[in-house]
Design an enzyme around this catalytic site. Sequence first.
Site, short mmCIF file in Angstrom:
data_model
loop_
_atom_site.label_atom_id
_atom_site.label_comp_id
_atom_site.label_asym_id
_atom_site.label_seq_id
_atom_site.Cartn_x
_atom_site.Cartn_y
_atom_site.Cartn_z
N GLY A 14 0.81 -1.22 0.00
CA GLY A 14 0.00 0.00 0.00
C GLY A 14 0.83 1.26 0.00
O GLY A 14 0.56 2.21 0.73
N VAL A 48 9.56 8.25 -0.51
CA VAL A 48 10.05 9.30 -1.42
C VAL A 48 9.16 9.25 -2.66
O VAL A 48 8.15 8.58 -2.68
CB VAL A 48 11.54 9.09 -1.78
CG1 VAL A 48 12.44 9.50 -0.65
CG2 VAL A 48 11.79 7.65 -2.20
N ALA A 51 8.15 14.14 -7.00
CA ALA A 51 8.11 14.98 -8.20
C ALA A 51 7.47 14.17 -9.32
O ALA A 51 7.75 12.98 -9.48
CB ALA A 51 9.52 15.40 -8.60
N LYS A 79 4.91 22.17 -10.96
CA LYS A 79 6.25 21.90 -11.51
C LYS A 79 6.21 22.11 -13.02
O LYS A 79 5.37 21.51 -13.70
CB LYS A 79 6.63 20.44 -11.18
CG LYS A 79 7.93 20.00 -11.82
CD LYS A 79 8.27 18.55 -11.50
CE LYS A 79 9.45 18.09 -12.34
NZ LYS A 79 9.71 16.65 -12.23
N ILE A 341 6.41 7.41 -10.86
CA ILE A 341 4.94 7.40 -10.76
C ILE A 341 4.31 7.25 -12.15
O ILE A 341 3.31 6.57 -12.33
CB ILE A 341 4.45 8.68 -10.03
CG1 ILE A 341 4.91 8.60 -8.56
CG2 ILE A 341 2.95 8.85 -10.12
CD1 ILE A 341 4.66 9.88 -7.75
C1 FAD Z 1 15.38 7.69 -3.96
C2 FAD Z 1 14.12 7.63 -4.75
C3 FAD Z 1 13.54 8.79 -5.24
C4 FAD Z 1 12.37 8.73 -5.99
N1 FAD Z 1 11.85 9.88 -6.49
C5 FAD Z 1 10.79 9.82 -7.32
C6 FAD Z 1 10.22 10.99 -7.87
O1 FAD Z 1 10.64 12.10 -7.58
N2 FAD Z 1 9.17 10.86 -8.70
C7 FAD Z 1 8.63 9.64 -9.01
O2 FAD Z 1 7.68 9.58 -9.81
N3 FAD Z 1 9.11 8.52 -8.46
C8 FAD Z 1 10.16 8.57 -7.63
N4 FAD Z 1 10.64 7.42 -7.05
C9 FAD Z 1 9.98 6.15 -7.36
C10 FAD Z 1 8.63 5.91 -6.63
O3 FAD Z 1 7.68 6.90 -6.97
C11 FAD Z 1 8.65 5.89 -5.16
O4 FAD Z 1 9.74 5.22 -4.70
C12 FAD Z 1 7.35 5.25 -4.64
O5 FAD Z 1 6.96 5.89 -3.50
C13 FAD Z 1 7.48 3.76 -4.38
O6 FAD Z 1 6.27 3.20 -4.19
P1 FAD Z 1 5.96 1.65 -4.10
O7 FAD Z 1 4.52 1.66 -3.81
O8 FAD Z 1 6.44 0.89 -5.28
O9 FAD Z 1 6.83 1.06 -2.87
P2 FAD Z 1 6.79 1.30 -1.29
O10 FAD Z 1 6.52 2.69 -0.97
O11 FAD Z 1 8.04 0.68 -0.78
O12 FAD Z 1 5.54 0.45 -0.75
C14 FAD Z 1 5.62 -0.93 -0.50
C15 FAD Z 1 4.39 -1.39 0.25
O13 FAD Z 1 4.44 -2.79 0.39
C16 FAD Z 1 4.11 -3.15 1.71
N5 FAD Z 1 4.76 -4.41 2.04
C17 FAD Z 1 6.02 -4.79 1.78
N6 FAD Z 1 6.27 -6.02 2.26
C18 FAD Z 1 5.10 -6.44 2.82
C19 FAD Z 1 4.69 -7.62 3.49
N7 FAD Z 1 5.53 -8.64 3.72
N8 FAD Z 1 3.42 -7.68 3.93
C20 FAD Z 1 2.54 -6.67 3.73
N9 FAD Z 1 2.87 -5.54 3.10
C21 FAD Z 1 4.13 -5.42 2.66
C22 FAD Z 1 4.58 -1.99 2.56
O14 FAD Z 1 3.89 -1.94 3.80
C23 FAD Z 1 4.23 -0.83 1.65
O15 FAD Z 1 2.89 -0.48 1.87
C24 FAD Z 1 11.77 7.47 -6.26
C25 FAD Z 1 12.34 6.32 -5.74
C26 FAD Z 1 13.50 6.38 -4.98
C27 FAD Z 1 14.07 5.11 -4.44
#
Ligand code: FAD
Length: 496
Positions: A14, A48, A51, A79, A341
Amino acid sequence: MMDKPIKRIVIAGGGTAGWMAAAAFAKLLGKNLDVSLVESDDIPTVGVGEATIPTLHIFHRLLGIEEKEFMAATNATFKLGISFENWKDVNQDYIHSFGFLGQDCWACGFQHFWLKGMQKGIASEIGDYCPEHLASRQGRFAVMANQDLNHAYHLDAGLYAKFLRNIAEKHGAKRVEGKIKDVNLDDDSGYIKSLTLASGEVVEGDLFLDCTGFRGLLIEDALHTGYEDWSHYLPCDSAVAVQTKSTEKAVPYTRSIARESGWQWRIPLQNRTGNGLVFCSKYMSDDDAIKFLLDNVEGEPINTPRVIKYKTGTRLKHWNKNCIAVGLSSGFIEPLESTGIHLFQRAIVRLMQLLPNQGINQADIDEFNQQTKAECDNIRDFIILHYHLTDRTDSKFWRYCKSMPITDSLKHRMDLFGKSGRVYKKPDDLFGENSWIQVMIGQGLIPEQYHPIVDQMSDEELKLFLGRIKEGTAKKVAQWPDHLDFIDHYCKAKVM
Ligand SMILES: Cc1cc2nc3c(=O)[nH]c(=O)nc-3n(C[C@H](O)[C@H](O)[C@H](O)COP(=O)(O)OP(=O)(O)OC[C@H]3O[C@@H](n4cnc5c(N)ncnc54)[C@H](O)[C@@H]3O)c2cc1C
């Protein structure tokens, strides 16, 4: 293959990706689908990703999200592009804006007219011919009828996930709290049958979206899909992030400041600034990176710096059996052009467009994977361009980037532009000609020649043509208010 119709979608995770997927599926296909999302309060999101790029409008339009409401709820600012500082060389800056440059003609782009203008001393910097670029430099912004500025947002990632969760739950998505312990596979097909949570609860589904972040619990740990490593092209493998109190007026662009072994971001929100340092662990330790970042932020830190580790690359298949990786579980190119995103949104919309009615078939899976791969490859090339096309030789990191091998496709784009100023948009290109041109010129690649059609104009006609566009751009931008003044009356955050 799986013959039965898809009735139950299970989203694991999530974060931004998970709640984007839940909101879209629940709102757009929720009448006939059962949508549930499993997440654990004990496992934090990466926190994170603040943007965005203008394609987010498409996603918001699909979901009926109103701009003012979304911006007020997520402390968002506007932006118009990214300011790249020290990338070509130390103390040399340029802006990659979301706007269109000047005026093209049927045979060639505006850059050809600009190029001759520069040679004749009758043109100024290319951003003077683009409203989004000029408005960035002047800190102005406006949303007006019949005058659509190409814009995106800076947003609070945590508040955005909350905002999307409201939409998802309002349209029937069910949130299941719990830590996923086991991913259970069907013995014959190898498809995912269910997830077992630490509580013992079993969540069954037909289609599973892996949004578990870098962990890739379903797509990798359970299905062993494999990963294409791009770290030889994109060597940064770490980031440290910290938020600070705002000290100055929020500018309508992201700042990307090249540093000795990577680059630093600065993302202004209405109430705070997001900061980070992306770096290569081969040339900088975590401790040094934290210290460097804290020494180079403005404003008092409001949280503890966090180090995030990653490997640039992409999953070998984004859709494998009945599992689709959305979010960081699908791979990570690099945050330099804020494409994360966007890629989540593309995966979600593409999946909805290719969603099978009666069971999953390999042709749909292959089409999904082929489209995704083409899009990711093009973005990867665009990002490599920033690192490789540099005059910097002042550190081991930049010497590596300048001399590293690049893809044939990028080499072709650079040769084509360098020789003749031409850029062609490929069908799966996210970044259009205006983006490639701004970055190539900004990084110092000036074409050797312009298109012969430019010589159809006399020098005097060319001067008038360029002058008219430049004046028109300046006049237009001068009418727009200060960015923050505009936000104050348009979409001021409810809670700061
Ligand atoms: C340094 C950095 C900067 C970034 N900057 C940008 C940016 O400026 N613009 C952009 O568009 N994107 C950016 N990104 C990419 C991306 O938008 C973000 O990282 C984003 O917030 C990641 O979302 P996610 O949902 O994939 O992962 P996460 O936020 O890691 O979410 C993972 C989810 O999985 C759940 N989960 C994991 N393991 C389990 C388990 N065993 N049981 C139950 N739940 C579990 C966690 O609770 C969490 O809810 C960036 C990424 C990084 C690393």
